[in-house]
Design an enzyme around this catalytic site. Structure first.
Site, PDB file in Angstrom:
ATOM      1  CG  MET A 135     -23.811  25.092  32.154  1.00  0.00           C
ATOM      2  SD  MET A 135     -22.955  25.594  33.592  1.00  0.00           S
ATOM      3  CE  MET A 135     -24.238  25.541  34.680  1.00  0.00           C
ATOM      4  CB  CYS A 136     -22.310  25.359  27.594  1.00  0.00           C
ATOM      5  SG  CYS A 136     -20.827  25.356  26.596  1.00  0.00           S
ATOM      6  CB  ILE A 137     -23.531  22.620  23.856  1.00  0.00           C
ATOM      7  CG1 ILE A 137     -24.081  22.173  22.629  1.00  0.00           C
ATOM      8  CG2 ILE A 137     -22.867  21.599  24.968  1.00  0.00           C
ATOM      9  CD1 ILE A 137     -24.581  23.138  21.548  1.00  0.00           C
ATOM     10  CB  THR A 190     -26.565  30.859  31.525  1.00  0.00           C
ATOM     11  OG1 THR A 190     -25.856  32.266  31.253  1.00  0.00           O
ATOM     12  CG2 THR A 190     -25.899  29.986  31.946  1.00  0.00           C
TER      13      THR A 190
END
Length: 218
Positions: A135-137, A190
């Site tokens: 997720m995220c980076i 995501t």
């Protein structure tokens, strides 16, 4: 009952794991009837950020494993002790720690590398066809783990995405409340706080990620 390995990178959005993402992930796993154990590399953080001012705390050093223990209420293990045989899937939480401690993405951009412990841990799951979530980076780690063409998302930031696609990621734009699934390699990604403007926005996508990762478990 499914058992999920959750990988943390410290404590705090600017120099470690994004705390809200981490807590949402752990809560989602528990609420969906699975168990988790947390892991982090026993290494020094790249640097320490004063989260009140956003500036580097000069002369201060912290350990990634010790900092991750703050999120896990002390229940976190050295990443070198992780064995995929004890788990059904692995999930990497975001935050700048993923781009500063687990990798050098935030520092080296298109010439970045990923910590060897992190690569080894992720490949243990990939090599036996067990699902993973990023997720995220954290999807910046994907090209160093999976073959060229692996699919994933960091949201809609084209400049950031281009740095990762240069390493082999097939980036797919994605809304904060949605997920991207690579069915070939059983990967779920995501955007989380790459796009989220509130904790409830981040939670929608993370909950979907956890649910889909669990669904992919054998």
């Amino acid at each position: 009952m499914k058992n999920i390995a959750v990988i943390l990178s410290g404590c705090g959005v600017y120099d470690g794991s994004e705390i809200q993402e981490a807590v949402i992930t752990l809560l989602a796993i528990a609420q969906q009837g699975a168990r988790y154990r947390c892991f982090a590399p026993n290494i020094a953080q790249h640097h320490v950020i004063n989260h009140l001012t956003g500036e580097v705390s000069e002369g201060e050093s912290r350990n990634v494993l010790a900092e991750a223990a703050r999120i896990a209420r002390g229940d976190v293990e050295d990443l070198t002790l992780l064995s995929e045989k004890e788990f059904d899937a692995i999930i990497f939480v975001g935050g700048f720690g993923a781009a500063k401690n687990l990798s050098s993405f935030a520092l080296d951009n298109d010439n970045y590398n990923v910590n060897e412990q992190v690569v080894n841990a992720a490949k243990m799951f990939a090599n036996v066809d067990k699902p993973s979530g990023f997720m995220c980076i954290a999807p910046a780690l994907l090209p160093m783990i999976y073959p060229v063409g692996v699919k994933g998302t960091i949201g809609k930031d084209s400049a950031t995405a281009s740095l990762i696609t240069a390493q082999g990621l097939t980036h797919i734009d994605c809304e904060v409340t949605d997920i991207v699934v690579d069915d070939t390699y059983k990967i779920v990604t995501t955007p989380a706080y790459m796009l989220a403007e509130s904790i409830d926005e981040a939670a929608v996508g993370i909950n979907k990620l956890v649910k889909h990762v669990l669904a992919l478990c054998k």
